[in-house]
Write an enzyme that holds these catalytic residues in place. Sequence first.
Site, PDB file in Angstrom:
ATOM      1  N   ARG A  67       0.853  -1.207   0.000  1.00  0.00           N
ATOM      2  CA  ARG A  67       0.000   0.000   0.000  1.00  0.00           C
ATOM      3  C   ARG A  67       0.883   1.250   0.000  1.00  0.00           C
ATOM      4  O   ARG A  67       0.604   2.215  -0.689  1.00  0.00           O
ATOM      5  CB  ARG A  67      -0.955  -0.003   1.197  1.00  0.00           C
ATOM      6  CG  ARG A  67      -1.701   1.327   1.366  1.00  0.00           C
ATOM      7  CD  ARG A  67      -2.983   1.236   2.176  1.00  0.00           C
ATOM      8  NE  ARG A  67      -2.876   0.413   3.352  1.00  0.00           N
ATOM      9  CZ  ARG A  67      -2.223   0.742   4.483  1.00  0.00           C
ATOM     10  NH1 ARG A  67      -1.625   1.922   4.586  1.00  0.00           N
ATOM     11  NH2 ARG A  67      -2.168  -0.082   5.497  1.00  0.00           N
ATOM     12  N   LYS A  88      -8.763   6.056 -19.063  1.00  0.00           N
ATOM     13  CA  LYS A  88      -9.026   6.604 -20.390  1.00  0.00           C
ATOM     14  C   LYS A  88      -7.772   6.512 -21.275  1.00  0.00           C
ATOM     15  O   LYS A  88      -7.319   5.427 -21.552  1.00  0.00           O
ATOM     16  CB  LYS A  88      -9.559   8.027 -20.231  1.00  0.00           C
ATOM     17  CG  LYS A  88     -10.672   8.147 -19.143  1.00  0.00           C
ATOM     18  CD  LYS A  88     -11.905   7.398 -19.539  1.00  0.00           C
ATOM     19  CE  LYS A  88     -12.959   7.114 -18.498  1.00  0.00           C
ATOM     20  NZ  LYS A  88     -13.007   7.709 -17.218  1.00  0.00           N
TER      21      LYS A  88
HETATM   22  O1  P1T Z   1     -14.022   6.390 -13.781  1.00  0.00           O
HETATM   23  P1  P1T Z   1     -12.838   6.849 -13.009  1.00  0.00           P
HETATM   24  O2  P1T Z   1     -11.556   6.206 -13.417  1.00  0.00           O
HETATM   25  O3  P1T Z   1     -13.079   6.807 -11.529  1.00  0.00           O
HETATM   26  O4  P1T Z   1     -12.600   8.400 -13.378  1.00  0.00           O
HETATM   27  C1  P1T Z   1     -13.535   9.399 -13.116  1.00  0.00           C
HETATM   28  C2  P1T Z   1     -13.361  10.520 -14.108  1.00  0.00           C
HETATM   29  C3  P1T Z   1     -12.633  11.634 -13.739  1.00  0.00           C
HETATM   30  N1  P1T Z   1     -12.429  12.658 -14.603  1.00  0.00           N
HETATM   31  C4  P1T Z   1     -12.930  12.644 -15.850  1.00  0.00           C
HETATM   32  C5  P1T Z   1     -12.702  13.808 -16.760  1.00  0.00           C
HETATM   33  C6  P1T Z   1     -13.669  11.544 -16.288  1.00  0.00           C
HETATM   34  O5  P1T Z   1     -14.138  11.549 -17.532  1.00  0.00           O
HETATM   35  C7  P1T Z   1     -13.901  10.453 -15.399  1.00  0.00           C
HETATM   36  C8  P1T Z   1     -14.709   9.274 -15.793  1.00  0.00           C
HETATM   37  N2  P1T Z   1     -15.508   9.508 -16.905  1.00  0.00           N
HETATM   38  C9  P1T Z   1     -16.334   8.611 -17.520  1.00  0.00           C
HETATM   39  C10 P1T Z   1     -16.533   7.362 -17.103  1.00  0.00           C
HETATM   40  C11 P1T Z   1     -17.028   9.128 -18.709  1.00  0.00           C
HETATM   41  O6  P1T Z   1     -17.544   8.339 -19.520  1.00  0.00           O
HETATM   42  O7  P1T Z   1     -17.048  10.358 -18.877  1.00  0.00           O
END
Ligand code: P1T
Length: 383
Positions: free
Chosen positions: A51, A200
């Site tokens: 961790r 992403k």
């Molecule tokens: O889904 P996660 O890895 O927890 O990330 C959240 C998040 C934070 N910031 C931005 C700009 C994001 O687009 C997202 C997650 N967004 C999507 C799942 C979406 O389809 O827009």
Amino acid sequence: MQSFEEGFETRAIHAGHSIEPVTGAVTTPIYMTSTFAQPTPGEHLGYEYSRSGNPTRAAFEACIASLESGRFGFATASGSVATATILQLLKTGDHVICCDDLYGGTQRQFNKLFARFGIEFSYVDLSDPSSMDEHIRANTRLVWIESPTNPLLKLIDIEAVSQRAHAAGAWLAVDNTFMSPYFQRPLELGADIVMHSTTKYIAGHSDLVGGAIVTDDDDLGEQLAFYTNALGGIQSTFDSYLCLRSVKTLAVRMQAHERNAIAVAKYLEDHPAIDRVLFPGLASHPQHELATRQMSGYGGMVSAYLKGGISETRKFLEGVSVFTLAESLGGVESLVEHPALMTHASLPASVRDELGIGDTLVRLSVGIESEADLLADLDQALS
Ligand code: P1T
């Protein structure tokens, strides 16, 4: 550690990495261990418990830090946990200014989790940075922005907002998920903290959920290291390996995403079934000049308003076949989604209406398939 002088592509492949000394392995091993042996209590070889630190995660953290031009990187279990970790810097009574168009899950976390602990949030259209001034309070500690915003692709002048934030004694945190460090590096523009949903473009293959935080500030680096460990929302070793592997191809993927996104945006702009296209690379984007100045590319995200109503929009979304109707973005495969019913459904309807996230808005994450196939797919779904 590689130096910042080396090119982006070189650092994407080598930063954080060293040849494994026992076997000479050229790629970073996946250290699947929760703990590390100590010869005597309190003495160790750099790692004590996964961790707090793991060699595979540390390699990715060093790499993403280098790509974002910072010295301290932290990999988290999701983008949402990266956000929650950064918010640990605040205390009851603090005030945050955010851009008004923000990923729905981020707003939900701010309004439904952190507001319960007495942190206040103001949502402001920061496409004009001066609109921030009347919202600054004595207790404003943090400014939180996305640029481009999700899903309306509004841009925010990071340099101008960072100057205003610092004058007010606040930090600026930038969610750089949509651009990736290949096209935009907020720390170089004055931001204090940059974060990602690595789910992403960084991971890029729609096969994991992850997040990252980077800063170049010693004090913030120390605090964020403490909160990452204390909160415990760390990225798994295997997902850290996948991120490290994927980030090596970030540059070539981003170039391909952008090439296809430009083609898609231009195609949609000329299509009679489309009312309006939102893409920073189009001359028609109200902040096209800022896009060209602040970013080194326009990214792979395109939003558009269809003509007609919800039934025409549904037909289009159900009619695509190379594009997949799904939440998320930034993977090699093209996705399309309906923000009002999907990613931003957690926002109150009145907020969505005010922003323009309505029945006919669709958001496309343009992948790296053949351009001709993407355009043909849109063509058949729109007809
Ligand atoms: O889904 P996660 O890895 O927890 O990330 C959240 C998040 C934070 N910031 C931005 C700009 C994001 O687009 C997202 C997650 N967004 C999507 C799942 C979406 O389809 O827009």
